[in-house]
Write an enzyme that holds these catalytic residues in place. Structure first.
Site, PDB file in Angstrom:
ATOM      1  N   TYR A   1     -13.094   5.904 -15.242  1.00  0.00           N
ATOM      2  CA  TYR A   1     -12.683   4.590 -14.196  1.00  0.00           C
ATOM      3  C   TYR A   1     -13.026   3.676 -14.530  1.00  0.00           C
ATOM      4  CZ  TYR A   1     -14.137   2.770 -10.013  1.00  0.00           C
ATOM      5  OH  TYR A   1     -14.478   1.180  -9.141  1.00  0.00           O
TER       6      TYR A   1
ATOM      7  N   ASP B   1       1.055  -1.288  -0.124  1.00  0.00           N
ATOM      8  CA  ASP B   1       0.020   0.029   0.177  1.00  0.00           C
ATOM      9  C   ASP B   1       1.021   1.508  -0.014  1.00  0.00           C
ATOM     10  OD1 ASP B   1      -1.873   1.923   1.485  1.00  0.00           O
ATOM     11  OD2 ASP B   1      -3.289   0.326   1.395  1.00  0.00           O
TER      12      ASP B   1
HETATM   13  N1  LIG Z   1     -16.043   0.945  -2.616  1.00  0.00           N
HETATM   14  C1  LIG Z   1     -16.776   0.320  -3.607  1.00  0.00           C
HETATM   15  O1  LIG Z   1     -17.635   1.326  -3.968  1.00  0.00           O
HETATM   16  C2  LIG Z   1     -16.200   0.190  -4.931  1.00  0.00           C
HETATM   17  C3  LIG Z   1     -17.101  -0.875  -6.319  1.00  0.00           C
HETATM   18  C4  LIG Z   1     -16.395  -1.210  -7.222  1.00  0.00           C
HETATM   19  C5  LIG Z   1     -14.674  -1.239  -7.412  1.00  0.00           C
HETATM   20  N2  LIG Z   1     -14.290  -1.000  -5.858  1.00  0.00           N
HETATM   21  C6  LIG Z   1     -12.864  -0.842  -6.117  1.00  0.00           C
HETATM   22  O2  LIG Z   1     -12.187  -1.992  -4.835  1.00  0.00           O
HETATM   23  C7  LIG Z   1     -10.921  -1.691  -4.503  1.00  0.00           C
HETATM   24  C8  LIG Z   1     -10.548  -0.741  -3.161  1.00  0.00           C
HETATM   25  O3  LIG Z   1     -11.402   0.018  -3.378  1.00  0.00           O
HETATM   26  P1  LIG Z   1     -12.132   0.921  -1.862  1.00  0.00           P
HETATM   27  O4  LIG Z   1     -13.699   1.150  -2.025  1.00  0.00           O
HETATM   28  O5  LIG Z   1     -11.808  -1.212  -0.356  1.00  0.00           O
HETATM   29  O6  LIG Z   1     -10.894   2.125  -1.270  1.00  0.00           O
HETATM   30  P2  LIG Z   1     -10.918   2.605  -0.012  1.00  0.00           P
HETATM   31  O7  LIG Z   1     -10.100   3.760  -1.002  1.00  0.00           O
HETATM   32  O8  LIG Z   1     -11.028   2.030   0.902  1.00  0.00           O
HETATM   33  O9  LIG Z   1      -9.037   1.323  -0.288  1.00  0.00           O
HETATM   34  C9  LIG Z   1      -8.062   1.695  -1.645  1.00  0.00           C
HETATM   35  C10 LIG Z   1      -6.266   1.454  -0.851  1.00  0.00           C
HETATM   36  O10 LIG Z   1      -5.753   1.551  -1.859  1.00  0.00           O
HETATM   37  C11 LIG Z   1      -4.788   2.490  -1.188  1.00  0.00           C
HETATM   38  N3  LIG Z   1      -3.837   3.113  -2.584  1.00  0.00           N
HETATM   39  C12 LIG Z   1      -4.404   3.932  -3.385  1.00  0.00           C
HETATM   40  N4  LIG Z   1      -3.559   4.317  -3.756  1.00  0.00           N
HETATM   41  C13 LIG Z   1      -2.367   3.787  -4.110  1.00  0.00           C
HETATM   42  C14 LIG Z   1      -0.865   3.812  -4.873  1.00  0.00           C
HETATM   43  N5  LIG Z   1      -1.273   4.991  -4.883  1.00  0.00           N
HETATM   44  N6  LIG Z   1      -0.681   2.513  -4.331  1.00  0.00           N
HETATM   45  C15 LIG Z   1      -0.236   1.309  -3.228  1.00  0.00           C
HETATM   46  N7  LIG Z   1      -1.735   1.709  -3.058  1.00  0.00           N
HETATM   47  C16 LIG Z   1      -2.894   2.679  -3.169  1.00  0.00           C
HETATM   48  C17 LIG Z   1      -5.082   3.113  -0.350  1.00  0.00           C
HETATM   49  O11 LIG Z   1      -3.922   3.760   0.245  1.00  0.00           O
HETATM   50  C18 LIG Z   1      -6.223   2.245  -0.057  1.00  0.00           C
HETATM   51  O12 LIG Z   1      -5.586   1.421   1.549  1.00  0.00           O
HETATM   52  C19 LIG Z   1     -10.646  -0.301  -6.515  1.00  0.00           C
HETATM   53  O13 LIG Z   1      -9.939  -0.733  -6.899  1.00  0.00           O
HETATM   54  C20 LIG Z   1     -11.723  -0.045  -6.410  1.00  0.00           C
HETATM   55  O14 LIG Z   1     -11.982   0.371  -7.396  1.00  0.00           O
HETATM   56  C21 LIG Z   1     -15.037  -0.496  -5.365  1.00  0.00           C
END
Ligand SMILES: NC(=O)c1ccc[n+]([C@@H]2O[C@H](COP(=O)([O-])OP(=O)(O)OC[C@H]3O[C@@H](n4cnc5c(N)ncnc54)[C@H](O)[C@@H]3O)[C@@H](O)[C@H]2O)c1
Length: 259
Positions: free
Chosen positions: A154, A32
């Site tokens: 996205y 991360d």
């Molecule tokens: N939350 C939703 O509704 C949702 C829906 C569909 C898909 N997703 C996907 O699920 C995945 C996780 O999302 P989430 O909702 O848990 O988001 P979140 O923001 O809670 O977690 C994202 C994580 O990625 C890390 N991160 C961000 N930029 C980074 C970088 N440059 N290098 C390394 N790590 C980095 C952050 O520190 C964090 O720990 C993502 O790929 C997101 O697109 C989420």
């Protein structure tokens, strides 16, 4: 017990997945930006290379799973970051550790999104990502686009990621490495906390047949369970699927598509 590498497990879906895997007795390595076992910026080539090197140093005998979860939403507004982290931060990490996965008959799970079913993705960008895969060139082409259109980028990165998993699954599968994708609907995490009021209106307007039990957002555990299953040996017959965890939105929008 296995060695499971996951990106973006400091918060949200990744953190919940890591905690389920740890409860199952596995060694979990979180990569991360901050708070990881390995801290690296996966939006940069240097960050990815350093993380891949570190994994080779720590686990020369291989790993059991590479879960490519780190991503940013359109609310962030930076199209280059969306392209570099969501697509290349996943595919380049997976490619970089494929040799480690082959050593232990491991598997890869990428986290897509059910926005790919909603018709918002810029398919020209999807094509460039899947067919050209030249990060510098693509970043140069998108640099002048209006950040207000970030949602289409996205969705494009997530569409390309799901397609990448499908494309890789035959070749990687023949080398003993499964590749699958999970496509979540809307989940309560830091990512959805950032949604603007307009985006929340769009979220609430989405047709979700199950209605998630009356809640517009799912709990991260619901997605984490699907990821933990797909990355486990119990799923050894599953390769090349895009598993929608979205209350049936994809099925509703594309009910004639049965495979
Ligand atoms: N939350 C939703 O509704 C949702 C829906 C569909 C898909 N997703 C996907 O699920 C995945 C996780 O999302 P989430 O909702 O848990 O988001 P979140 O923001 O809670 O977690 C994202 C994580 O990625 C890390 N991160 C961000 N930029 C980074 C970088 N440059 N290098 C390394 N790590 C980095 C952050 O520190 C964090 O720990 C993502 O790929 C997101 O697109 C989420």
């Amino acid at each position: 017990m296995g060695i499971y590498v996951i990106t973006g497990a400091t918060s949200g879906i990744g953190a919940k997945t890591a905690s389920i895997l740890k409860e199952q007795g596995h060694e979990v390595v979180n990569i991360d930006l901050k708070g990881g076992d390995i801290n690296a910026n996966l939006a940069s080539k240097e960050g990815r290379a350093a993380a891949i090197d570190e994994l080779h140093k720590r686990y020369p005998d291989g790993i059991d799973a590479m879960i490519c979860n780190a991503g940013v939403s359109a609310a962030n507004g930076s199209i280059p970051l969306i392209i570099s982290l969501n697509y290349f931060g996943a595919t380049e990490m997976a490619i970089g550790v494929r040799d480690l996965l082959e050593k232990r008959g491991g598997n890869c799970v990428v986290i897509s999104s059910n926005t790919i079913a909603q018709g918002a993705a810029r398919m020209d960008v999807v094509g460039m990502l899947n067919n050209q895969a030249d990060e510098d060139r693509i970043l140069d082409l998108v640099k002048d686009y209006d950040p207000a259109t970030a949602h289409a980028f996205y969705a494009a990165t997530k569409y390309a990621l799901a397609r990448w998993a499908r494309r890789m699954s035959a070749d990687w599968g023949a080398r003993g490495v499964r590749v699958n994708a999970v496509a979540p609907g809307n989940v309560r995490t830091a990512m959805t906390d950032q949604l603007t009021d307009e985006m929340l209106v769009a979220v609430r307007a989405l047709p979700v047949p199950t209605n998630y039990g009356g809640d517009p957002l799912m709990d991260p555990t619901e997605i984490a369970n699907a990821i933990a299953f797909l990355s486990s040996p119990e799923a050894r017959g599953i390769n090349g699927v895009v598993l929608f965890v979205d209350g049936g939105t994809d099925a509703l929008l594309h009910s004639e598509k049965v495979y």
